[in-house]
Scaffold this motif. Structure first.
Motif, PDB file in Angstrom:
ATOM      1  N   LYS A 142       0.820  -1.214   0.000  1.00 37.01           N
ATOM      2  CA  LYS A 142       0.000   0.000   0.000  1.00 37.01           C
ATOM      3  C   LYS A 142       0.855   1.265   0.000  1.00 37.01           C
ATOM      4  O   LYS A 142       0.506   2.246  -0.644  1.00 37.01           O
ATOM      5  CB  LYS A 142      -0.962  -0.004   1.181  1.00 37.01           C
ATOM      6  N   SER A 143       1.977   1.240   0.709  1.00 32.08           N
ATOM      7  CA  SER A 143       2.807   2.450   0.768  1.00 32.08           C
ATOM      8  C   SER A 143       3.840   2.503  -0.356  1.00 32.08           C
ATOM      9  O   SER A 143       4.154   3.579  -0.862  1.00 32.08           O
ATOM     10  CB  SER A 143       3.496   2.560   2.129  1.00 32.08           C
ATOM     11  N   ALA A 144       4.370   1.358  -0.782  1.00 29.00           N
ATOM     12  CA  ALA A 144       5.398   1.354  -1.828  1.00 29.00           C
ATOM     13  C   ALA A 144       4.813   1.321  -3.227  1.00 29.00           C
ATOM     14  O   ALA A 144       5.459   1.756  -4.176  1.00 29.00           O
ATOM     15  CB  ALA A 144       6.331   0.155  -1.630  1.00 29.00           C
ATOM     16  N   GLY A 145       3.604   0.781  -3.363  1.00 26.93           N
ATOM     17  CA  GLY A 145       2.984   0.681  -4.686  1.00 26.93           C
ATOM     18  C   GLY A 145       3.261  -0.660  -5.335  1.00 26.93           C
ATOM     19  O   GLY A 145       4.318  -1.258  -5.136  1.00 26.93           O
ATOM     20  N   ILE A 146       2.300  -1.101  -6.115  1.00 21.95           N
ATOM     21  CA  ILE A 146       2.390  -2.420  -6.731  1.00 21.95           C
ATOM     22  C   ILE A 146       3.586  -2.540  -7.680  1.00 21.95           C
ATOM     23  O   ILE A 146       4.238  -3.578  -7.740  1.00 21.95           O
ATOM     24  CB  ILE A 146       1.064  -2.797  -7.443  1.00 21.95           C
ATOM     25  N   GLU A 147       3.920  -1.463  -8.388  1.00 28.98           N
ATOM     26  CA  GLU A 147       5.026  -1.546  -9.353  1.00 28.98           C
ATOM     27  C   GLU A 147       6.370  -1.748  -8.652  1.00 28.98           C
ATOM     28  O   GLU A 147       7.234  -2.473  -9.142  1.00 28.98           O
ATOM     29  CB  GLU A 147       5.059  -0.312 -10.257  1.00 28.98           C
ATOM     30  N   ASN A 148       6.556  -1.131  -7.493  1.00 32.39           N
ATOM     31  CA  ASN A 148       7.803  -1.310  -6.741  1.00 32.39           C
ATOM     32  C   ASN A 148       7.871  -2.684  -6.093  1.00 32.39           C
ATOM     33  O   ASN A 148       8.928  -3.324  -6.078  1.00 32.39           O
ATOM     34  CB  ASN A 148       7.955  -0.214  -5.691  1.00 32.39           C
ATOM     35  N   VAL A 149       6.768  -3.160  -5.558  1.00 28.45           N
ATOM     36  CA  VAL A 149       6.745  -4.495  -4.959  1.00 28.45           C
ATOM     37  C   VAL A 149       6.966  -5.555  -6.044  1.00 28.45           C
ATOM     38  O   VAL A 149       7.704  -6.527  -5.840  1.00 28.45           O
ATOM     39  CB  VAL A 149       5.439  -4.738  -4.175  1.00 28.45           C
ATOM     40  N   ARG A 150       6.381  -5.363  -7.216  1.00 26.26           N
ATOM     41  CA  ARG A 150       6.602  -6.308  -8.328  1.00 26.26           C
ATOM     42  C   ARG A 150       8.090  -6.425  -8.644  1.00 26.26           C
ATOM     43  O   ARG A 150       8.649  -7.507  -8.737  1.00 26.26           O
ATOM     44  CB  ARG A 150       5.844  -5.869  -9.593  1.00 26.26           C
ATOM     45  N   GLN A 151       8.762  -5.301  -8.797  1.00 26.38           N
ATOM     46  CA  GLN A 151      10.191  -5.310  -9.112  1.00 26.38           C
ATOM     47  C   GLN A 151      10.998  -5.925  -7.977  1.00 26.38           C
ATOM     48  O   GLN A 151      11.902  -6.728  -8.196  1.00 26.38           O
ATOM     49  CB  GLN A 151      10.686  -3.885  -9.402  1.00 26.38           C
ATOM     50  N   TYR A 152      10.681  -5.544  -6.750  1.00 22.46           N
ATOM     51  CA  TYR A 152      11.429  -6.007  -5.579  1.00 22.46           C
ATOM     52  C   TYR A 152      11.342  -7.518  -5.425  1.00 22.46           C
ATOM     53  O   TYR A 152      12.324  -8.174  -5.089  1.00 22.46           O
ATOM     54  CB  TYR A 152      10.885  -5.313  -4.328  1.00 22.46           C
TER      55      TYR A 152
END
Length: 182
Positions: A142-152
């Protein structure tokens, strides 16, 4: 999506650290970098040469992308991995950091989960290594965003990461009540 809260994670890490610094670090690395058990331990697990200059490089399995991520320094000592991980890597060189089998990793997390009072929901086991990957994703999406979590997490497909956007009926009810001013 079954996951651990921050408080449950801290209890799990505390139980592991009381028993073994290496086991605590193994669980912490799996959490911070969203790793599968096989990406942490065993033949394809993390080796000392994958830790360099404050970063960890992980060749993920199951078709996921290789990722290079910063090692975490945190104000809460149970969540701070950089110094102990770099020290372990320096002492082992190219050797595996956590030379145990996947099944043993499962056994350890189950034992520490019981010691930490991690409660299972019905038939849903919440004391296993993969819950650590779910936990970092659920705690940050929720705080980092789906695009950042996907990459991570090294996901190739956004739909894989989308599973972490799901909420329970209780969470949805609370959010709607709050949004409606109830």
């Amino acid at each position: 999506m079954q996951h651990l809260t921050r408080e449950e994670l801290l209890r799990l890490l505390g139980a592991a650290k009381e028993d073994s610094n290496r086991n605590w670090l193994m669980i912490l690395v799996a959490f911070w970098h969203g790793l599968r058990a096989s990406e942490v331990v065993g033949p394809k697990g993390i080796a000392g040469n994958q830790i360099q200059g404050g970063y960890i490089t992980v060749q993920r399995l199951k078709g996921s992308m290789e990722t290079t991520q910063k090692l975490i320094v945190h104000a809460e000592p149970l969540l701070s991995e950089r110094e102990p991980l770099e020290a372990l890597a320096a002492s082992l060189g190219k050797d595996k950091l956590f030379p145990i089998q996947r099944q043993h990793f499962w056994t350890l997390v189950k034992r520490y989960g019981a010691a930490a009072g991690i409660v299972n929901y019905g038939s849903k086991n919440r004391s296993h290594p993969h819950i650590l990957k779910h936990s970092i994703a659920m705690q940050t999406i929720k705080s980092a965003g789906i695009e950042n979590v996907r990459q991570y997490l090294g996901h190739v497909s956004m739909s894989s990461t989308g599973a972490y956007l799901k909420v329970s009926d209780d969470e949805a009810s609370e959010a709607i009540a709050l949004a409606a001013g109830a």
